[in-house]
Design a protein around this motif. Structure first.
Motif, PDB file in Angstrom:
ATOM      1  N   LEU A  81     -45.179  33.992 -23.458  1.00  0.00           N
ATOM      2  CA  LEU A  81     -44.083  34.048 -24.415  1.00  0.00           C
ATOM      3  C   LEU A  81     -44.150  32.853 -25.353  1.00  0.00           C
ATOM      4  N   ALA A  82     -43.573  33.045 -26.526  1.00  0.00           N
ATOM      5  CA  ALA A  82     -43.443  31.979 -27.525  1.00  0.00           C
ATOM      6  C   ALA A  82     -42.055  32.063 -28.115  1.00  0.00           C
ATOM      7  N   SER A  83     -41.385  30.929 -28.222  1.00  0.00           N
ATOM      8  CA  SER A  83     -40.012  30.896 -28.690  1.00  0.00           C
ATOM      9  C   SER A  83     -39.837  29.805 -29.742  1.00  0.00           C
ATOM     10  N   GLU A  84     -38.897  30.038 -30.637  1.00  0.00           N
ATOM     11  CA  GLU A  84     -38.544  29.009 -31.621  1.00  0.00           C
ATOM     12  C   GLU A  84     -38.117  27.719 -30.934  1.00  0.00           C
ATOM     13  N   GLU A  85     -37.567  27.831 -29.734  1.00  0.00           N
ATOM     14  CA  GLU A  85     -37.026  26.670 -29.039  1.00  0.00           C
ATOM     15  C   GLU A  85     -38.023  26.020 -28.087  1.00  0.00           C
ATOM     16  N   GLU A  86     -39.258  26.516 -28.049  1.00  0.00           N
ATOM     17  CA  GLU A  86     -40.284  25.962 -27.170  1.00  0.00           C
ATOM     18  C   GLU A  86     -41.348  25.258 -28.001  1.00  0.00           C
ATOM     19  N   ASP A  87     -41.767  24.088 -27.571  1.00  0.00           N
ATOM     20  CA  ASP A  87     -42.817  23.364 -28.286  1.00  0.00           C
ATOM     21  C   ASP A  87     -44.141  24.109 -28.246  1.00  0.00           C
ATOM     22  N   HIS A  88     -44.443  24.714 -27.076  1.00  0.00           N
ATOM     23  CA  HIS A  88     -45.740  25.358 -26.876  1.00  0.00           C
ATOM     24  C   HIS A  88     -45.535  26.751 -26.292  1.00  0.00           C
ATOM     25  N   VAL A  89     -46.585  27.561 -26.340  1.00  0.00           N
ATOM     26  CA  VAL A  89     -46.514  28.878 -25.712  1.00  0.00           C
ATOM     27  C   VAL A  89     -46.402  28.698 -24.199  1.00  0.00           C
ATOM     28  N   VAL A  90     -45.821  29.689 -23.540  1.00  0.00           N
ATOM     29  CA  VAL A  90     -45.556  29.600 -22.104  1.00  0.00           C
ATOM     30  C   VAL A  90     -46.305  30.715 -21.387  1.00  0.00           C
ATOM     31  N   SER A  91     -47.113  30.355 -20.420  1.00  0.00           N
ATOM     32  CA  SER A  91     -47.831  31.338 -19.608  1.00  0.00           C
ATOM     33  C   SER A  91     -46.886  31.924 -18.558  1.00  0.00           C
ATOM     34  N   PHE A  98     -48.579  42.107 -22.132  1.00  0.00           N
ATOM     35  CA  PHE A  98     -47.902  41.854 -23.399  1.00  0.00           C
ATOM     36  C   PHE A  98     -47.596  40.370 -23.616  1.00  0.00           C
ATOM     37  N   LEU A  99     -47.525  40.026 -24.895  1.00  0.00           N
ATOM     38  CA  LEU A  99     -47.039  38.729 -25.341  1.00  0.00           C
ATOM     39  C   LEU A  99     -45.727  38.957 -26.081  1.00  0.00           C
ATOM     40  N   VAL A 100     -44.760  38.081 -25.854  1.00  0.00           N
ATOM     41  CA  VAL A 100     -43.452  38.228 -26.499  1.00  0.00           C
ATOM     42  C   VAL A 100     -43.139  36.978 -27.308  1.00  0.00           C
ATOM     43  N   CYS A 101     -42.837  37.178 -28.585  1.00  0.00           N
ATOM     44  CA  CYS A 101     -42.368  36.093 -29.456  1.00  0.00           C
ATOM     45  C   CYS A 101     -40.898  36.357 -29.745  1.00  0.00           C
ATOM     46  N   GLY A 129     -58.387  37.059 -20.344  1.00  0.00           N
ATOM     47  CA  GLY A 129     -58.752  35.646 -20.292  1.00  0.00           C
ATOM     48  C   GLY A 129     -57.549  34.733 -20.240  1.00  0.00           C
ATOM     49  N   GLU A 130     -57.824  33.452 -20.320  1.00  0.00           N
ATOM     50  CA  GLU A 130     -56.783  32.432 -20.226  1.00  0.00           C
ATOM     51  C   GLU A 130     -55.842  32.506 -21.422  1.00  0.00           C
ATOM     52  N   LEU A 131     -54.560  32.300 -21.174  1.00  0.00           N
ATOM     53  CA  LEU A 131     -53.567  32.312 -22.249  1.00  0.00           C
ATOM     54  C   LEU A 131     -53.587  30.982 -22.990  1.00  0.00           C
ATOM     55  N   THR A 132     -53.715  31.053 -24.313  1.00  0.00           N
ATOM     56  CA  THR A 132     -53.636  29.871 -25.171  1.00  0.00           C
ATOM     57  C   THR A 132     -52.796  30.236 -26.387  1.00  0.00           C
ATOM     58  N   GLU A 133     -52.517  29.256 -27.229  1.00  0.00           N
ATOM     59  CA  GLU A 133     -51.805  29.556 -28.466  1.00  0.00           C
ATOM     60  C   GLU A 133     -52.583  30.559 -29.302  1.00  0.00           C
ATOM     61  N   GLN A 134     -53.895  30.466 -29.279  1.00  0.00           N
ATOM     62  CA  GLN A 134     -54.735  31.385 -30.051  1.00  0.00           C
ATOM     63  C   GLN A 134     -54.477  32.839 -29.658  1.00  0.00           C
ATOM     64  N   SER A 135     -54.087  33.069 -28.405  1.00  0.00           N
ATOM     65  CA  SER A 135     -53.816  34.436 -27.940  1.00  0.00           C
ATOM     66  C   SER A 135     -52.731  35.106 -28.769  1.00  0.00           C
ATOM     67  N   PHE A 136     -51.803  34.312 -29.274  1.00  0.00           N
ATOM     68  CA  PHE A 136     -50.659  34.846 -30.026  1.00  0.00           C
ATOM     69  C   PHE A 136     -50.956  35.020 -31.515  1.00  0.00           C
ATOM     70  N   LEU A 137     -52.013  34.399 -31.997  1.00  0.00           N
ATOM     71  CA  LEU A 137     -52.236  34.341 -33.439  1.00  0.00           C
ATOM     72  C   LEU A 137     -52.872  35.633 -33.942  1.00  0.00           C
ATOM     73  N   GLN A 138     -52.066  36.686 -33.910  1.00  0.00           N
ATOM     74  CA  GLN A 138     -52.452  38.013 -34.359  1.00  0.00           C
ATOM     75  C   GLN A 138     -51.587  38.395 -35.559  1.00  0.00           C
ATOM     76  N   SER A 139     -52.139  39.176 -36.455  1.00  0.00           N
ATOM     77  CA  SER A 139     -51.357  39.609 -37.614  1.00  0.00           C
ATOM     78  C   SER A 139     -50.230  40.534 -37.165  1.00  0.00           C
ATOM     79  N   GLN A 296     -52.048  30.897 -38.448  1.00  0.00           N
ATOM     80  CA  GLN A 296     -52.841  29.711 -38.151  1.00  0.00           C
ATOM     81  C   GLN A 296     -52.266  28.894 -36.999  1.00  0.00           C
ATOM     82  N   GLU A 297     -50.942  29.003 -36.801  1.00  0.00           N
ATOM     83  CA  GLU A 297     -50.307  28.305 -35.668  1.00  0.00           C
ATOM     84  C   GLU A 297     -48.995  28.981 -35.334  1.00  0.00           C
ATOM     85  N   ILE A 298     -48.522  28.759 -34.118  1.00  0.00           N
ATOM     86  CA  ILE A 298     -47.431  29.563 -33.566  1.00  0.00           C
ATOM     87  C   ILE A 298     -46.113  29.346 -34.301  1.00  0.00           C
ATOM     88  N   HIS A 299     -45.883  28.155 -34.831  1.00  0.00           N
ATOM     89  CA  HIS A 299     -44.621  27.883 -35.521  1.00  0.00           C
ATOM     90  C   HIS A 299     -44.772  27.923 -37.045  1.00  0.00           C
TER      91      HIS A 299
END
Length: 320
Positions: A81-91, A98-101, A129-139, A296-299
């Motif tokens: 998951l990725a949230s406006e209130e989180e500094d980094h993505v959360v595994s 699924f990934l949830v923003c 594979g391993e979850l990273t910020e890059q995992s979320f960077l989809q159009s 390019q980046e989650i935020h």
């Protein structure tokens, strides 16, 4: 009326995606209850904390973020998951699909005046594979579902899974979301616009010229009168656009040269663009389709111009 769970079952939506969407809407019911209790539950006011964007967090920002995190952590379909209130993505779950923003409480500046707020969410496919910020960077084109829950006089869910937009209203007695507006379509033409006029002097010339022509009304080049509406919560302004048409924009500005954009791509602009396009509207930055942006980046922040197709296209002519 058809309940949300019945709608999911009868629409042929993937069972795991249905499970995730029910997790999100069940969390929204809890958030709705917290918002409604307001001062009675001691949840109003600011904290001394700031989020990663440097914005002071409200108590309800943190409470609603924790509610959603807790619910998604308990859902085996969620990989991260990725949230406006989180500094980094959360595994979350290694084998999740699924990934949830999400923005847990959009419009939180409205909380203490008892005005509109809401939760915005976007669902993306998870990769192996391993979850990273890059995992979320989809159009935005990769979104499997998107929606928002508006906490107003009634609590309403707007959702798309890529086959149109539907509105559900939370029944206060049964606690069920019921289908109340099917196949929502945005009128192509409008006489309403939503923009923060206090920033006018900071806009690019294209937006200044466009809004100036709207204000001239039937004496100007558009030859018709427009009304301005501004709720100061994207979720409320977009709901109005989906409900009766209009154009909503938070354009590029130079108020803070290092922050030319206001709205976040992954958990505000993309899900709202998905909803608007599914309702036959247009969603752009002024120069390109929002959902075609490669993040390019989650935020990441972007300019937003969305709403009634003909009016958005008129605005884009100024930017051309």
């Amino acid at each position: 009326m058809q309940t949300f769970s019945q709608y999911l079952n009868e629409s042929g939506i993937d069972a795991d995606l249905s499970q995730l969407l029910l997790t999100l809407t069940d969390s929204a019911k809890s958030i709705s209850n917290a918002v409604q209790h307001g001062a009675l539950a001691g949840v109003l006011g600011e904290t001394e904390q700031e989020n990663v964007q440097g914005e002071t967090q409200k108590k309800l920002d943190i409470i609603t973020n924790d509610m959603l995190k807790g619910a998604l952590n308990a859902d085996s379909t969620v990989k991260g998951l990725a949230s406006e209130e989180e500094d980094h993505v959360v595994s979350v779950h290694r084998d999740g699909k699924f990934l949830v923003c999400f923005d847990p409480l959009d419009g939180s500046s409205n909380i203490d005046i008892n005005s509109l707020v809401g939760t915005i969410f976007s669902v993306l496919p998870a990769k192996n594979g391993e979850l990273t910020e890059q995992s979320f960077l989809q159009s935005g084109r990769n979104q499997l579902a998107a929606g928002y829950v508006l906490y107003g006089p009634s609590t309403m869910l707007a959702i798309t899974t890529g086959s149109g937009v539907n509105f559900f209203t939370l029944h206060p007695e049964t606690g069920e979301f019921l289908l109340t507006h099917a196949d929502v379509t945005i009128p192509a033409d409008t006489k309403e616009f939503a923009i923060n006029m206090s920033n006018q002097r900071f806009w690019q010339p294209a937006m200044q010229n466009y809004i100036a022509d709207l204000i001239k009304g039937d004496t100007g080049p558009r030859a018709k009168n427009f009304n301005m509406r501004w709720i100061a919560a994207m979720v409320g302004d977009v709901h109005r656009v989906l409900s009766r048409g209009g154009i909503f924009t938070y354009p590029t500005d130079n108020k803070k040269p290092n922050k030319p954009f206001k709205l976040r791509l992954m958990y505000e602009a993309n899900p709202m663009a998905f909803l608007v396009e599914q309702a036959q509207g247009v969603a752009s930055t002024g120069y390109e389709s929002i959902m075609d942006i490669e993040p390019q980046e989650i935020h990441q922040r972007v300019a937003v111009v969305l709403g009634s197709a003909n009016e958005v296209n008129e605005c884009l002519k100024y930017h051309a």
